[in-house]
Design a protein around this motif. Structure first.
Motif, PDB file in Angstrom:
ATOM      1  N   ILE A  75       0.865  -1.173   0.000  1.00 27.39           N
ATOM      2  CA  ILE A  75       0.000   0.000   0.000  1.00 27.39           C
ATOM      3  C   ILE A  75       0.904   1.226   0.000  1.00 27.39           C
ATOM      4  N   THR A  76       0.528   2.221  -0.798  1.00 26.99           N
ATOM      5  CA  THR A  76       1.263   3.476  -0.823  1.00 26.99           C
ATOM      6  C   THR A  76       0.425   4.551  -0.153  1.00 26.99           C
ATOM      7  N   LEU A  77       1.022   5.232   0.811  1.00 24.96           N
ATOM      8  CA  LEU A  77       0.388   6.325   1.529  1.00 24.96           C
ATOM      9  C   LEU A  77       0.997   7.640   1.058  1.00 24.96           C
ATOM     10  N   LEU A  78       0.150   8.598   0.694  1.00 22.78           N
ATOM     11  CA  LEU A  78       0.582   9.952   0.389  1.00 22.78           C
ATOM     12  C   LEU A  78       0.182  10.834   1.558  1.00 22.78           C
ATOM     13  N   ALA A  79       1.138  11.567   2.112  1.00 22.57           N
ATOM     14  CA  ALA A  79       0.855  12.404   3.276  1.00 22.57           C
ATOM     15  C   ALA A  79       1.697  13.671   3.221  1.00 22.57           C
ATOM     16  N   THR A  80       1.130  14.758   3.734  1.00 24.09           N
ATOM     17  CA  THR A  80       1.868  16.014   3.826  1.00 24.09           C
ATOM     18  C   THR A  80       2.277  16.318   5.256  1.00 24.09           C
ATOM     19  N   ASP A  81       1.763  15.593   6.224  1.00 28.49           N
ATOM     20  CA  ASP A  81       2.134  15.793   7.617  1.00 28.49           C
ATOM     21  C   ASP A  81       3.455  15.062   7.878  1.00 28.49           C
ATOM     22  N   PRO A  82       4.514  15.796   8.254  1.00 25.77           N
ATOM     23  CA  PRO A  82       5.804  15.142   8.476  1.00 25.77           C
ATOM     24  C   PRO A  82       5.783  14.094   9.586  1.00 25.77           C
ATOM     25  N   MET A  83       4.809  14.154  10.477  1.00 24.04           N
ATOM     26  CA  MET A  83       4.704  13.153  11.546  1.00 24.04           C
ATOM     27  C   MET A  83       4.412  11.758  11.002  1.00 24.04           C
ATOM     28  N   ALA A  84       3.893  11.660   9.792  1.00 21.83           N
ATOM     29  CA  ALA A  84       3.635  10.341   9.199  1.00 21.83           C
ATOM     30  C   ALA A  84       4.923   9.540   9.077  1.00 21.83           C
ATOM     31  N   ARG A  85       6.036  10.238   8.888  1.00 23.63           N
ATOM     32  CA  ARG A  85       7.344   9.571   8.783  1.00 23.63           C
ATOM     33  C   ARG A  85       7.673   8.823  10.086  1.00 23.63           C
ATOM     34  N   ILE A  86       7.152   9.308  11.192  1.00 19.95           N
ATOM     35  CA  ILE A  86       7.373   8.685  12.500  1.00 19.95           C
ATOM     36  C   ILE A  86       6.239   7.722  12.850  1.00 19.95           C
ATOM     37  N   ASP A  87       4.999   8.150  12.599  1.00 16.78           N
ATOM     38  CA  ASP A  87       3.826   7.364  13.002  1.00 16.78           C
ATOM     39  C   ASP A  87       3.671   6.060  12.236  1.00 16.78           C
ATOM     40  N   VAL A  88       3.927   6.079  10.939  1.00 14.54           N
ATOM     41  CA  VAL A  88       3.691   4.880  10.124  1.00 14.54           C
ATOM     42  C   VAL A  88       4.589   3.710  10.539  1.00 14.54           C
ATOM     43  N   PRO A  89       5.891   3.911  10.793  1.00 17.79           N
ATOM     44  CA  PRO A  89       6.688   2.771  11.259  1.00 17.79           C
ATOM     45  C   PRO A  89       6.175   2.168  12.574  1.00 17.79           C
ATOM     46  N   TYR A  90       5.689   3.018  13.492  1.00 16.49           N
ATOM     47  CA  TYR A  90       5.104   2.492  14.729  1.00 16.49           C
ATOM     48  C   TYR A  90       3.841   1.687  14.421  1.00 16.49           C
ATOM     49  N   LEU A  91       3.013   2.178  13.520  1.00  9.43           N
ATOM     50  CA  LEU A  91       1.804   1.449  13.128  1.00  9.43           C
ATOM     51  C   LEU A  91       2.160   0.092  12.532  1.00  9.43           C
ATOM     52  N   MET A  92       3.148   0.075  11.650  1.00  9.27           N
ATOM     53  CA  MET A  92       3.543  -1.184  11.013  1.00  9.27           C
ATOM     54  C   MET A  92       4.092  -2.161  12.046  1.00  9.27           C
ATOM     55  N   ALA A  93       4.824  -1.661  13.021  1.00  8.98           N
ATOM     56  CA  ALA A  93       5.334  -2.543  14.079  1.00  8.98           C
ATOM     57  C   ALA A  93       4.175  -3.147  14.869  1.00  8.98           C
ATOM     58  N   ASP A  94       3.157  -2.345  15.148  1.00  4.67           N
ATOM     59  CA  ASP A  94       1.988  -2.841  15.882  1.00  4.67           C
ATOM     60  C   ASP A  94       1.211  -3.875  15.081  1.00  4.67           C
ATOM     61  N   LEU A  95       1.155  -3.678  13.763  1.00  6.62           N
ATOM     62  CA  LEU A  95       0.347  -4.554  12.912  1.00  6.62           C
ATOM     63  C   LEU A  95       1.143  -5.683  12.276  1.00  6.62           C
ATOM     64  N   GLY A  96       2.438  -5.746  12.527  1.00  6.97           N
ATOM     65  CA  GLY A  96       3.253  -6.811  11.951  1.00  6.97           C
ATOM     66  C   GLY A  96       3.609  -6.574  10.502  1.00  6.97           C
ATOM     67  N   GLY A  97       3.475  -5.340  10.037  1.00  7.46           N
ATOM     68  CA  GLY A  97       3.811  -5.013   8.652  1.00  7.46           C
ATOM     69  C   GLY A  97       5.215  -4.438   8.547  1.00  7.46           C
ATOM     70  N   THR A  98       5.552  -4.001   7.340  1.00  6.07           N
ATOM     71  CA  THR A  98       6.882  -3.494   7.050  1.00  6.07           C
ATOM     72  C   THR A  98       6.797  -2.193   6.273  1.00  6.07           C
ATOM     73  N   VAL A  99       7.649  -1.236   6.616  1.00  9.37           N
ATOM     74  CA  VAL A  99       7.808  -0.043   5.795  1.00  9.37           C
ATOM     75  C   VAL A  99       8.849  -0.386   4.737  1.00  9.37           C
ATOM     76  N   CYS A 100       8.448  -0.342   3.471  1.00  7.18           N
ATOM     77  CA  CYS A 100       9.337  -0.729   2.376  1.00  7.18           C
ATOM     78  C   CYS A 100      10.126   0.445   1.822  1.00  7.18           C
TER      79      CYS A 100
END
Length: 79
Positions: A33-58
């Motif tokens: 899945i590709t996420l488009l975001a303008t909030d710089p916090m997404a760079r921090i939040d998404v890796p935490y989300l992926m860790a919680d869900l067992g996913g990977t930031v590619c």
């Protein structure tokens, strides 16, 4: 293979992560899945989300203030 795109440009945290999480519901492991975001916090939040869900930031790219974050779904957590 279908492309999954979540456009959360213009939204502040936590909306990009919440939209990404919603898009991941019901998807098999290994789907990208590709996420488009303008909030710089997404760079921090998404890796935490992926860790919680067992996913990977590619991949994480930024151009003209737009973050493009590609993730891969992991195994569906139980419990």
């Amino acid at each position: 293979m279908s492309e999954h795109l979540v456009d959360a440009r213009g939204h502040r945290c936590p909306v990009p992560s919440l939209r990404l999480r919603k898009a991941m519901e019901g998807l098999a492991p290994g789907v990208r899945i590709t996420l488009l975001a303008t909030d710089p916090m997404a760079r921090i939040d998404v890796p935490y989300l992926m860790a919680d869900l067992g996913g990977t930031v590619c991949d994480v790219k930024e151009q003209d203030g737009i973050l493009t974050i590609t993730v891969e779904t992991g195994a569906v957590p139980t419990g």
